[in-house]
Design a protein around this motif. Structure first.
Motif, PDB file in Angstrom:
ATOM      1  N   LEU A   3     -10.247  -9.111 -12.441  1.00  0.00           N
ATOM      2  CA  LEU A   3      -8.797  -9.301 -12.445  1.00  0.00           C
ATOM      3  C   LEU A   3      -8.346  -9.907 -11.117  1.00  0.00           C
ATOM      4  O   LEU A   3      -7.523 -10.828 -11.086  1.00  0.00           O
ATOM      5  CB  LEU A   3      -8.088  -7.967 -12.693  1.00  0.00           C
ATOM      6  CG  LEU A   3      -6.562  -7.998 -12.732  1.00  0.00           C
ATOM      7  CD1 LEU A   3      -6.062  -8.815 -13.912  1.00  0.00           C
ATOM      8  CD2 LEU A   3      -6.001  -6.568 -12.798  1.00  0.00           C
ATOM      9  N   LYS A   4      -8.913  -9.417 -10.038  1.00  0.00           N
ATOM     10  CA  LYS A   4      -8.556  -9.915  -8.708  1.00  0.00           C
ATOM     11  C   LYS A   4      -8.970 -11.366  -8.517  1.00  0.00           C
ATOM     12  O   LYS A   4      -8.228 -12.182  -7.955  1.00  0.00           O
ATOM     13  CB  LYS A   4      -9.203  -9.037  -7.642  1.00  0.00           C
ATOM     14  CG  LYS A   4      -8.819  -9.406  -6.219  1.00  0.00           C
ATOM     15  CD  LYS A   4      -9.452  -8.448  -5.218  1.00  0.00           C
ATOM     16  CE  LYS A   4      -9.080  -8.813  -3.794  1.00  0.00           C
ATOM     17  NZ  LYS A   4      -9.699  -7.878  -2.811  1.00  0.00           N
ATOM     18  N   MET A  34      -2.427  -3.824 -16.286  1.00  0.00           N
ATOM     19  CA  MET A  34      -3.001  -4.325 -15.036  1.00  0.00           C
ATOM     20  C   MET A  34      -3.390  -3.170 -14.111  1.00  0.00           C
ATOM     21  O   MET A  34      -4.449  -3.198 -13.474  1.00  0.00           O
ATOM     22  CB  MET A  34      -2.008  -5.252 -14.334  1.00  0.00           C
ATOM     23  CG  MET A  34      -1.826  -6.598 -15.019  1.00  0.00           C
ATOM     24  SD  MET A  34      -0.709  -7.667 -14.085  1.00  0.00           S
ATOM     25  CE  MET A  34      -0.726  -9.144 -15.098  1.00  0.00           C
ATOM     26  N   GLU A  35      -2.517  -2.138 -14.067  1.00  0.00           N
ATOM     27  CA  GLU A  35      -2.832  -0.963 -13.241  1.00  0.00           C
ATOM     28  C   GLU A  35      -4.047  -0.229 -13.789  1.00  0.00           C
ATOM     29  O   GLU A  35      -4.872   0.272 -13.020  1.00  0.00           O
ATOM     30  CB  GLU A  35      -1.622  -0.030 -13.175  1.00  0.00           C
ATOM     31  CG  GLU A  35      -0.417  -0.627 -12.469  1.00  0.00           C
ATOM     32  CD  GLU A  35      -0.747  -1.096 -11.055  1.00  0.00           C
ATOM     33  OE1 GLU A  35      -1.402  -0.326 -10.311  1.00  0.00           O
ATOM     34  OE2 GLU A  35      -0.372  -2.241 -10.699  1.00  0.00           O
ATOM     35  N   ALA A  45     -11.979  -4.434 -12.364  1.00  0.00           N
ATOM     36  CA  ALA A  45     -10.992  -4.740 -11.319  1.00  0.00           C
ATOM     37  C   ALA A  45     -11.324  -6.011 -10.534  1.00  0.00           C
ATOM     38  O   ALA A  45     -10.427  -6.835 -10.296  1.00  0.00           O
ATOM     39  CB  ALA A  45     -10.842  -3.545 -10.377  1.00  0.00           C
ATOM     40  N   LYS A  61      -7.193  -2.142 -12.827  1.00  0.00           N
ATOM     41  CA  LYS A  61      -7.487  -2.025 -11.392  1.00  0.00           C
ATOM     42  C   LYS A  61      -8.291  -0.771 -11.069  1.00  0.00           C
ATOM     43  O   LYS A  61      -8.968  -0.705 -10.035  1.00  0.00           O
ATOM     44  CB  LYS A  61      -6.191  -2.027 -10.582  1.00  0.00           C
ATOM     45  CG  LYS A  61      -5.507  -3.395 -10.520  1.00  0.00           C
ATOM     46  CD  LYS A  61      -4.179  -3.314  -9.776  1.00  0.00           C
ATOM     47  CE  LYS A  61      -3.464  -4.662  -9.771  1.00  0.00           C
ATOM     48  NZ  LYS A  61      -2.125  -4.581  -9.113  1.00  0.00           N
ATOM     49  N   LYS A  62      -8.232   0.235 -11.936  1.00  0.00           N
ATOM     50  CA  LYS A  62      -9.008   1.469 -11.738  1.00  0.00           C
ATOM     51  C   LYS A  62     -10.409   1.353 -12.313  1.00  0.00           C
ATOM     52  O   LYS A  62     -11.242   2.236 -12.090  1.00  0.00           O
ATOM     53  CB  LYS A  62      -8.295   2.646 -12.424  1.00  0.00           C
ATOM     54  CG  LYS A  62      -6.863   2.891 -11.984  1.00  0.00           C
ATOM     55  CD  LYS A  62      -6.236   3.948 -12.887  1.00  0.00           C
ATOM     56  CE  LYS A  62      -4.744   4.072 -12.677  1.00  0.00           C
ATOM     57  NZ  LYS A  62      -4.111   5.002 -13.645  1.00  0.00           N
TER      58      LYS A  62
END
Length: 333
Positions: A240-241, A228-229, A237, A232-233
């Motif tokens: 995912l949000k 997930m991290e 992203a 996010k990069k």
């Protein structure tokens, strides 16, 4: 499992040569490019060449001829670290030209590829990436966000990510994206089993877009959290949000029934047999790509027709880490 190191003349029986068989079937011969009238004894190296740069320019690397199933020009590796068969073509021993040898193309090794775009261009050069859509997605999802910091991100090799798991080599990601491209159109649904670092899950999400749905399933909670991290990069992203892309802790062999059926299913580890739950969750008209086997593995393409009937064909021979339980995977860590 270590490779048995054997120095063996090619004049020995082939059954004897099978002793030099790593789980990845990485069997190599080094053959002189200069043909001599007198017959020369040629021996197997005592270890696989670690990189193409270590192979002399005057040699040709080829696979033993008694394995015809591995002579497909598109034979590719999976994500097993023992696999070093990063070659696009092979020459049969009994069909080598009498006075000259043809140098075989290889997938690159080493750290000379400096950018994600360079990596994709290499894949295009070798004919692994053939469509504009796949090249665009792979350029947008930077592999550097998905590999450990101390690893060159664009080398064409599997990379360990902990917990006896790996991120597959770029050419295998590209191969699977090409096989699934028609089933990753905007608005479609995809399942990524053994999502690992989240790289291919992110690629799927860009392909189906915000109107689609992508689910990643991984049975190691720490890998789900780190993936997930990573995402996010990346360019995925926002997806995912917004929730069109999600990752879950679970046994991927059971799929993820909540969001089924899926137009595309990818499995990133080798199953001993195709899990029935995944076939059930495949949408009519959908496609699954899954490596199947133990020592001998094939990348199988499973297509479900509109009437629900299933057809399966072997795309290529591969070597992947096993699709197993969380306990079994961690036991060997």
């Amino acid at each position: 499992m270590s490779i048995t190191q054997i120095s063996l003349s090619l004049s020995f029986p082939l059954a004897y040569a099978s002793c030099y068989c790593a789980p990845s079937l990485g069997l190599f011969f080094n053959l002189s490019c200069h043909h001599h009238r007198r017959r020369r004894r040629r021996r197997l190296p005592t270890a696989l060449p670690p990189t193409t740069s270590s192979v002399p320019k005057t040699t040709v690397t080829t696979i033993i001829s008694f394995l015809p199933r591995f002579l497909d020009p598109h034979f590719l590796t999976g994500n097993c670290l023992l696999s070093r068969m990063e070659i696009l073509g092979f020459l049969k021993m009994d069909k080598l030209p009498p006075r000259s040898f043809t140098t075989l193309k290889r997938f690159w090794t080493g750290s000379g590829i400096g950018t994600n775009k360079d990596m994709v261009e290499k894949l295009q050069t070798y004919g692994v990436v053939r469509s504009k859509k796949v090249s665009e997605v792979m350029e947008n999802i930077d592999r550097a966000f998905f590999v450990p910091d101390d690893v060159p991100p664009y080398v064409d090799t599997p990379v360990p990510i902990g917990y006896n798991a790996t991120i597959s080599a770029p050419h295998m990601h590209a191969t699977c994206l090409q096989l699934l491209e028609k089933h990753l159109q905007p608005g479609m649904r995809a399942l990524d089993v053994g999502s690992g670092t989240g790289y291919l899950t992110a690629c799927f999400a860009l392909m189906v877009g915000p109107e689609g749905r992508v689910v990643g399933v991984e049975h190691i909670p720490e890998l789900v959290a780190s993936s997930m991290e990573n995402i996010k990069k990346s360019a995925a992203a926002p997806l995912l949000k917004e929730g069109s892309l999600s990752l879950h802790v679970g046994d991927g062999r059971q799929g993820w029934a909540e969001c089924a059926p899926y137009d595309a299913i990818h499995v990133g580890a080798a199953a001993t047999e195709i899990p029935p739950a995944l076939i059930d969750q495949l949408k009519p008209g959908g496609r699954m790509v899954i490596p199947v086997g133990n020592i001998f593995q094939d990348l199988k393409v499973v297509d479900k027709d509109s009437d629900g009937s299933v057809s399966i064909h072997d795309e290529t021979s591969v070597r992947y880490v096993p699709l197993t339980s969380r306990e079994a995977q961690l036991r060997d860590n």
